[in-house]
Design an enzyme around this catalytic site. Structure first.
Site, short mmCIF file in Angstrom:
data_model
loop_
_atom_site.label_atom_id
_atom_site.label_comp_id
_atom_site.label_asym_id
_atom_site.label_seq_id
_atom_site.Cartn_x
_atom_site.Cartn_y
_atom_site.Cartn_z
N GLU A 1 5.46 -15.20 0.68
CA GLU A 1 6.58 -15.05 -0.26
C GLU A 1 7.74 -15.99 0.05
O GLU A 1 8.34 -16.56 -0.87
CB GLU A 1 7.09 -13.61 -0.30
CG GLU A 1 6.18 -12.62 -1.00
CD GLU A 1 5.11 -12.03 -0.09
OE1 GLU A 1 5.05 -12.44 1.10
OE2 GLU A 1 4.32 -11.18 -0.54
N HIS B 1 5.55 0.37 -0.90
CA HIS B 1 5.05 -0.13 -2.18
C HIS B 1 5.63 0.67 -3.35
O HIS B 1 5.04 0.68 -4.43
CB HIS B 1 3.52 -0.06 -2.25
CG HIS B 1 2.82 -1.00 -1.31
ND1 HIS B 1 2.76 -0.79 0.05
CD2 HIS B 1 2.15 -2.16 -1.54
CE1 HIS B 1 2.07 -1.77 0.61
NE2 HIS B 1 1.69 -2.62 -0.33
#
Lengths: 336, 344
Positions: free
Chosen positions: A73, A142
């Site tokens: 990322e 998450h």
């Protein structure tokens, strides 16, 4: 495009579709419209995205413009910043907003600051799409709702769609914007359906809220999943309490005027957003209403969100902490 | 502007001029800082001139570079105007960033300079992105990232090189190993003998060159640029160099002795290059002295102009955040200090 499911003609034609399909349509239209636009993220290509949002885009636009990345990322977020500064319009997918921590440097110190630090001499047309929200049993890493971080941080625009139409319109505005915009997609409502304008140039201006249902007794300002649940609640309460539901849509900039107008009419405000409550999106909405409609308020402002805990795993615990329409109802009952 | 191409005699003199300009600029910045005339932090490039100028002389004018907190040298090497740089150091309205960036954020995107950067290791991902633009648009530009030995330990640098290598992007990664990551010696920060050994992990070429020799840097970057432009992907170059000043101005430098510094000053890059040009008859001693005096005067003038220049209007603080108008900024900035007005 099937005419059976479309309604209207010409530029006003709409079609019923899910939020997932509306996002994909926006991406498809913008990739088609502007060669400088490209999509980049983990498994967005042949795999079609972990939530199947990018779907078959790679088949139409190829692997260069629907670009799979390593699980990296910081690398690809930074590359997006460098690419945007040099003439392209990246649309980055960060699979879960919880992962933004690993690339926040590139967001906060590069993407958000470069234009200002350089005296306005560069543009930063980066769009970041990311998922938020609990309800999948995915546990704390998450399931978070973190949009307040970036709505707070200067130099970034933040939007959060609640309907298929706003999912399409906001994303298209984000991609066309010369400023960095993060689009926070609640993953629990990807399947939610609604009418979506098929016009290629349908956009929703960033910085606008939408009155989704008019009412007289109380205003509910909601985001993402809470918009739909608040609308259902308003329907249930009809005849008993008249609830106005405002979809905030744009977290930053925020459409203060629409919120204030609504509260001036109803005199009461409930704010429903899945963020943790302390220093949350709720606080900003409440402050703006108090600054601008203090003398119109007939009751204390109520907040519905997550009680400053992470999203736990066990269904019994997760269900406990996530806000729902029933919590909005309780909040309304406290003040109406 | 004279083309910086050290394969021609004019270009060699231009390279020497830029090295001298960097040294004069940063030596002056040190004086100004110690006199309390410059706000903020300054990190100086004195000693490392051969790396920036050698590298930029191997680039085309529309190539991109990313820089570091020690960025003045990269700016001058890339051809930025010392007047506007000095104005920026003073926080003046006519500086490169209109006074909003200062020493650590000088940028000129149109000139291919994507910004000095206050975050160690943040530049390489940006260079990967600029290389990605070139790749996607089928352009023939290359992006070169300058970064320090300290940045090699940063995760995002690894990610940037891995991306560029995996995608065969036209990028060059150039480590300026000035022997210290802030105050800690390089050998205490890395487990390899030469930082260029890390190139093996990406299956790209890696070289260590003498960063005090402008020709060595030039040759390595030229080769790397060719590979990049030919679609063969990035190269990792380590240039061994040394900063004569501390990490920041005011650094007491307990981590080294004057003798340590003297060893490197004996191999001074400007002196070496000048001697080479004098020996080759490209420049005479007199011409060199003249060039140096001219540059010293140019920097003095830059300081004078910067001191005379206007500060930005305070209202400028609320400009340039976004391309689009954002009501929050104007509402908050005007509302916060307003009096109560008639509604009160």
């Amino acid at each position: 495009m099937s005419t059976e499911t479309s309604s209207g003609t010409g530029p006003d034609r709409t079609e019923e579709m899910t939020i997932r399909e509306a996002i994909r349509l926006a991406l498809r239209e913008e990739l088609d419209r502007d060669d400088d636009v490209f999509v980049m993220g983990e498994d967005v290509g042949a795999f079609g995205g972990v939530y199947e949002v990018t779907g078959d885009l790679v088949e139409q636009f190829g692997e260069e413009r629907v670009r799979d990345t390593p699980i990296s990322e910081a690398g690809f977020m930074g590359a997006a910043v460098g690419a945007a500064a040099t003439g392209t319009r990246p649309v980055v997918e960060i699979m879960f907003s919880d992962f933004i921590g690993v690339c926040s440097e590139q967001i906060i110190n590069q993407m958000a600051k470069n234009r200002y630090m350089f005296g306005g001499k560069t543009e930063m047309p980066v769009t970041v799409r990311t998922t938020e929200g609990g309800g999948s049993g995915a546990a704390s890493q998450h399931s978070g709702t973190i949009h307040t971080w970036f709505a707070h941080f200067p130099g970034v625009m933040a939007v959060a769609p609640a309907t298929p139409a706003s999912a399409k319109g906001l994303l298209k505005s984000a991609i066309r914007s010369d400023d960095p915009v993060i689009v926070f997609e609640n993953k629990q409502i990807y399947e939610q359906k609604g009418e979506v304008p098929l016009d290629d140039d349908f956009t929703i201006p960033i910085g606008t809220a939408s009155v989704e249902r008019e009412g007289e007794d109380v205003t509910v300002v909601a985001t993402q999943r809470m918009v739909g649940e608040s609308l259902e609640l308003a329907e249930e309460l009809a005849g008993q309490t008249s609830v106005e539901v405002v979809d905030l849509r744009s977290l930053y900039p925020m459409d203060t005027e629409t919120l204030v107008e609504s509260v001036k009419k109803t005199g009461r405000l409930v704010i429903a957003d899945e963020s943790p409550l302390s220093y949350g999106t709720h606080a900003e909405v409440a402050t703006r209403v108090m600054e601008n409609a203090f003398y119109s308020l007939d009751a204390p402002i109520q907040r519905v969100g997550v009680a400053d805990v992470h999203i736990p795993f066990s269904p019994a615990l997760e269900e406990e902490v996530l806000p729902h329409g029933s919590d909005v109802e309780a909040a309304i009952n406290r003040i109406v | 502007m004279v083309v910086l191409d050290i394969e021609t005699e004019d270009g060699q003199r231009e390279a020497l001029r830029r090295m001298l300009t960097i040294r004069a600029f940063d030596t002056k910045a040190a004086d100004l800082f110690s006199d309390g005339e410059l706000p903020g932090f300054v990190h100086l490039y004195v000693g490392e001139e051969a790396v920036g100028v050698g590298a930029c002389s191997a680039l085309e004018s529309d190539d991109y570079i990313t820089s570091t907190h020690r960025g003045h040298g990269h700016c001058i090497a890339k051809g930025l105007d010392p007047d506007l740089m000095m104005a920026e150091l003073f926080g003046k309205a006519n500086g490169y960033c209109n006074g909003k960036g200062g020493s650590m954020h000088i940028a000129d995107v149109d000139a291919g300079m994507l910004g000095a950067n206050g975050i160690v290791g943040a530049g390489p991902p940006l260079a990967t992105g600029a290389a990605l633009t070139s790749h996607l648009k089928g352009e023939d530009t290359v992006a070169l990232a300058f970064f320090g030995d300290g940045a090699v330990a940063q995760g995002q640098v690894h990610e940037a090189i891995n991306l560029a290598a995996t995608w065969d992007l036209p990028a060059v990664f150039l480590v300026e190993n000035n022997q210290y990551g802030e105050a800690t010696p390089v050998e205490k920060q890395h487990n390899v003998q030469n930082l260029s050994e890390t190139a093996e992990a990406y299956n790209i070429p890696g070289f260590t060159v003498d960063g005090m020799d402008i020709t060595a840097v030039y040759e390595a970057v030229k080769e790397a640029r060719k590979r990049a432009a030919d679609g063969e992907g990035p190269t990792f170059i380590e240039a061994e160099t040394y900063r004569y000043h501390g990490h920041f101005e005011g650094d007491q430098q307990p981590y080294r002795t004057e003798e340590d510094v003297a060893i490197w000053k004996d191999r001074d890059a400007i002196e070496t290059f000048k001697r080479r040009l004098v020996d080759a008859g490209t420049i005479t001693e007199d011409e060199f002295d003249e060039m140096k005096a001219e540059i010293d005067q140019q920097i003095e003038d830059a300081v004078g102009k910067a001191k005379d220049a206007a500060y930005p209007d305070p209202s400028e603080a609320y400009e340039d955040m976004f391309n689009a108008a954002v009501p929050e900024i104007s509402d908050f900035s005007s509302g916060m200090r307003a009096d109560g007005g008639e509604d009160r």
